[in-house]
Write an enzyme that holds these catalytic residues in place. Sequence first.
Site, PDB file in Angstrom:
ATOM      1  N   HIS A  15       0.844  -1.193   0.000  1.00 18.23           N
ATOM      2  CA  HIS A  15       0.000   0.000   0.000  1.00 18.23           C
ATOM      3  C   HIS A  15       0.881   1.246   0.000  1.00 18.23           C
ATOM      4  O   HIS A  15       2.075   1.192   0.263  1.00 18.23           O
ATOM      5  CB  HIS A  15      -0.998   0.011   1.171  1.00 18.23           C
ATOM      6  CG  HIS A  15      -0.400   0.174   2.527  1.00 18.23           C
ATOM      7  ND1 HIS A  15      -1.157   0.357   3.662  1.00 18.23           N
ATOM      8  CD2 HIS A  15       0.886   0.189   2.949  1.00 18.23           C
ATOM      9  CE1 HIS A  15      -0.373   0.474   4.706  1.00 18.23           C
ATOM     10  NE2 HIS A  15       0.866   0.370   4.313  1.00 18.23           N
ATOM     11  N   CYS A  34       5.596   6.145   4.900  1.00 16.73           N
ATOM     12  CA  CYS A  34       4.468   5.383   4.316  1.00 16.73           C
ATOM     13  C   CYS A  34       3.854   6.116   3.132  1.00 16.73           C
ATOM     14  O   CYS A  34       2.996   5.570   2.441  1.00 16.73           O
ATOM     15  CB  CYS A  34       3.403   5.115   5.380  1.00 16.73           C
ATOM     16  SG  CYS A  34       4.001   4.051   6.686  1.00 16.73           S
ATOM     17  N   HIS A  40       4.982   0.231  -0.230  1.00 17.58           N
ATOM     18  CA  HIS A  40       5.775  -0.736   0.538  1.00 17.58           C
ATOM     19  C   HIS A  40       4.837  -1.858   0.948  1.00 17.58           C
ATOM     20  O   HIS A  40       3.615  -1.724   0.856  1.00 17.58           O
ATOM     21  CB  HIS A  40       6.394  -0.061   1.769  1.00 17.58           C
ATOM     22  CG  HIS A  40       5.362   0.508   2.687  1.00 17.58           C
ATOM     23  ND1 HIS A  40       4.819   1.757   2.501  1.00 17.58           N
ATOM     24  CD2 HIS A  40       4.722  -0.027   3.758  1.00 17.58           C
ATOM     25  CE1 HIS A  40       3.910   1.985   3.435  1.00 17.58           C
ATOM     26  NE2 HIS A  40       3.825   0.924   4.209  1.00 17.58           N
ATOM     27  N   HIS A  42       3.508  -5.223   3.553  1.00 11.72           N
ATOM     28  CA  HIS A  42       3.395  -5.751   4.915  1.00 11.72           C
ATOM     29  C   HIS A  42       2.984  -7.215   4.840  1.00 11.72           C
ATOM     30  O   HIS A  42       2.245  -7.614   3.941  1.00 11.72           O
ATOM     31  CB  HIS A  42       2.308  -5.023   5.710  1.00 11.72           C
ATOM     32  CG  HIS A  42       2.641  -3.605   6.021  1.00 11.72           C
ATOM     33  ND1 HIS A  42       3.560  -3.242   6.974  1.00 11.72           N
ATOM     34  CD2 HIS A  42       2.178  -2.443   5.502  1.00 11.72           C
ATOM     35  CE1 HIS A  42       3.639  -1.923   7.044  1.00 11.72           C
ATOM     36  NE2 HIS A  42       2.819  -1.405   6.140  1.00 11.72           N
ATOM     37  N   ASP A  80      -4.543 -10.944  -0.967  1.00 14.22           N
ATOM     38  CA  ASP A  80      -3.199 -11.502  -0.788  1.00 14.22           C
ATOM     39  C   ASP A  80      -2.345 -11.246  -2.032  1.00 14.22           C
ATOM     40  O   ASP A  80      -2.772 -11.524  -3.158  1.00 14.22           O
ATOM     41  CB  ASP A  80      -3.288 -13.007  -0.505  1.00 14.22           C
ATOM     42  CG  ASP A  80      -1.959 -13.586  -0.041  1.00 14.22           C
ATOM     43  OD1 ASP A  80      -1.133 -12.839   0.534  1.00 14.22           O
ATOM     44  OD2 ASP A  80      -1.744 -14.800  -0.257  1.00 14.22           O
ATOM     45  N   HIS A  81      -1.151 -10.710  -1.807  1.00 11.23           N
ATOM     46  CA  HIS A  81      -0.214 -10.366  -2.878  1.00 11.23           C
ATOM     47  C   HIS A  81      -0.800  -9.352  -3.862  1.00 11.23           C
ATOM     48  O   HIS A  81      -0.562  -9.439  -5.070  1.00 11.23           O
ATOM     49  CB  HIS A  81       0.286 -11.620  -3.599  1.00 11.23           C
ATOM     50  CG  HIS A  81       1.283 -12.383  -2.769  1.00 11.23           C
ATOM     51  ND1 HIS A  81       0.907 -13.152  -1.694  1.00 11.23           N
ATOM     52  CD2 HIS A  81       2.620 -12.446  -2.823  1.00 11.23           C
ATOM     53  CE1 HIS A  81       1.979 -13.677  -1.137  1.00 11.23           C
ATOM     54  NE2 HIS A  81       3.046 -13.258  -1.803  1.00 11.23           N
ATOM     55  N   GLU A 124      -0.182  -5.187  11.628  1.00  7.34           N
ATOM     56  CA  GLU A 124       0.527  -4.635  10.475  1.00  7.34           C
ATOM     57  C   GLU A 124       2.025  -4.907  10.586  1.00  7.34           C
ATOM     58  O   GLU A 124       2.690  -5.198   9.595  1.00  7.34           O
ATOM     59  CB  GLU A 124       0.273  -3.131  10.417  1.00  7.34           C
ATOM     60  CG  GLU A 124       0.888  -2.430   9.235  1.00  7.34           C
ATOM     61  CD  GLU A 124       0.684  -0.931   9.345  1.00  7.34           C
ATOM     62  OE1 GLU A 124       0.249  -0.338   8.368  1.00  7.34           O
ATOM     63  OE2 GLU A 124       0.962  -0.374  10.414  1.00  7.34           O
TER      64      GLU A 124
END
Length: 135
Positions: A15, A34, A40, A42, A80-81, A124
């Site tokens: 995100h 951020c 980046h 998580h 996811d991904h 996170e």
Amino acid sequence: MKAYFGRRYTLSASHRLHTDALTDEENAAAYGKCNNPHGHGHNYGIEVLVGGAVDRETGMVMNLVDLDQVVRQQVLARFDHRNLNLDAAFQGQVPTTENFCRVLFSLLKNALGAGELEHVRVEETENNFFECSAE
Ligand code: NI
């Protein structure tokens, strides 16, 4: 008597925290690194808590196979991904983990039916977590 069942999942996503409501300078001040343009990632830890009566026949609040199926369909297959900024849920709201937690709560609440979902927790990082409950 009400009983609770919790299960943990993990998903990886990227995100960038940025809102068009603020200037570039204000975004940088609000979100720090951020806000970096390329985003980046998580490895999110997601905990889902469901509650209800223990079924007399099965002895369970909810079958974990059923919960896994809903989480897989509603959450893992979608996020996811992926880049959270590109998801429809984040057109118009910043993909902070507070908002991610709210989106997950709402998706799971709708899929599980009324009264079953109690709580969603999203970790996170090792040190940050966010939680949502029904109001
Ligand atoms: Ni982040």
